[in-house]
Write an enzyme that holds these catalytic residues in place. Sequence first.
Site, mmCIF file in Angstrom:
data_model
loop_
_atom_site.group_PDB
_atom_site.id
_atom_site.type_symbol
_atom_site.label_atom_id
_atom_site.label_comp_id
_atom_site.label_asym_id
_atom_site.label_seq_id
_atom_site.Cartn_x
_atom_site.Cartn_y
_atom_site.Cartn_z
ATOM 1 N N GLY A 60 0.853 -1.191 0.000
ATOM 2 C CA GLY A 60 0.000 0.000 0.000
ATOM 3 C C GLY A 60 0.883 1.233 0.000
ATOM 4 N N GLN A 65 3.265 10.096 1.533
ATOM 5 C CA GLN A 65 4.536 9.390 1.621
ATOM 6 C C GLN A 65 5.474 9.733 0.468
ATOM 7 O OE1 GLN A 65 2.617 5.334 2.300
ATOM 8 N NE2 GLN A 65 4.444 5.186 3.593
ATOM 9 N N CYS A 110 6.062 0.271 8.071
ATOM 10 C CA CYS A 110 5.709 1.396 7.204
ATOM 11 C C CYS A 110 6.937 1.783 6.379
ATOM 12 C CB CYS A 110 5.249 2.582 8.060
ATOM 13 S SG CYS A 110 4.694 4.010 7.108
ATOM 14 N N LEU A 111 6.720 2.034 5.094
ATOM 15 C CA LEU A 111 7.858 2.396 4.232
ATOM 16 C C LEU A 111 8.458 3.732 4.658
ATOM 17 C CD1 LEU A 111 6.625 1.299 0.677
ATOM 18 C CD2 LEU A 111 8.159 0.097 2.246
ATOM 19 N N HIS A 153 -4.588 1.407 7.026
ATOM 20 C CA HIS A 153 -3.237 1.954 7.204
ATOM 21 C C HIS A 153 -3.029 3.153 6.282
ATOM 22 C CE1 HIS A 153 1.269 1.404 7.859
ATOM 23 N NE2 HIS A 153 1.242 2.142 6.775
ATOM 24 N N GLU A 154 -3.511 3.016 5.026
ATOM 25 C CA GLU A 154 -3.310 4.102 4.041
ATOM 26 C C GLU A 154 -4.181 5.315 4.345
ATOM 27 O OE1 GLU A 154 -0.760 1.381 2.904
ATOM 28 O OE2 GLU A 154 -0.751 3.546 2.675
ATOM 29 N N HIS A 157 -2.768 7.434 6.961
ATOM 30 C CA HIS A 157 -1.706 8.332 6.479
ATOM 31 C C HIS A 157 -2.292 9.659 5.987
ATOM 32 C CE1 HIS A 157 2.157 6.334 6.741
ATOM 33 N NE2 HIS A 157 1.763 5.282 6.049
#
Length: 183
Positions: A60, A65, A110-111, A153-154, A157
């Site tokens: 995702g 991000q 998380c990236l 999760h997205e 963000h």
Amino acid sequence: MLTMKDIVREGHPILREKAQDVELPPQQEDIETAKKMLEFLKNSQDPEIAQKYKLRPGIGLACPQIGISKRIIAVHTTDEQGELFSYALFNPKIVSHSVKVTYLEGGEGCLSVDRDVPGLVPRYAKTTVKGTTIDGEQIELKLKGMPAIVFQHEIDHLDGIMFYDRINKENPFSPPTAVILNR
Ligand SMILES: O=CN(O)C[C@@H](CC1CCCC1)C(=O)N1NCCC[C@H]1C(=O)Nc1ccccn1
Ligand code: NI
């Protein structure tokens, strides 16, 4: 193509901002952004491309991000039945959800977070998400399992929420019960 250098890391204020709605119907610039986000996820899951460009595998991605504070997310994952979920959505919104909560046994990563943060992250077990696709149509997705977790999760963000904000501070590994999470 997007690579890891385009991924903003924690500490950057944009990750704590509330992202702005995208103007509908989607403009070319936002369509390009959404496509690049989905392409990044596909590339990151391709062993050769991921190795060649040193991509961390992602299922995702949220627009903040990559340094753009807009309500655009991309999800590219499979569910328990092995069904592919591959979407880029504008202005995604959870319109309803189960009381029941679930969580990834190994916790989340998380990236944008270059460290392990142990603990269980409570997520609604089932959600209904509305949003607008790249070709401008409004869709409603009924989600459960991994896709439900990824979308939450997205969407977090987009509201400046990081996964570790949801880990129980006192006991990070206490299995979350039906906590009433204020959204
Ligand atoms: O905002 C978006 N991000 O930060 C990318 C995240 C999003 C996922 C984290 C938990 C739910 C959504 C991401 O994909 N990862 N996080 C860092 C480790 C690699 C990767 C991952 O969890 N992969 C995975 C997990 C389960 C099954 C298969 N693959
Ligand atoms: Ni993340």
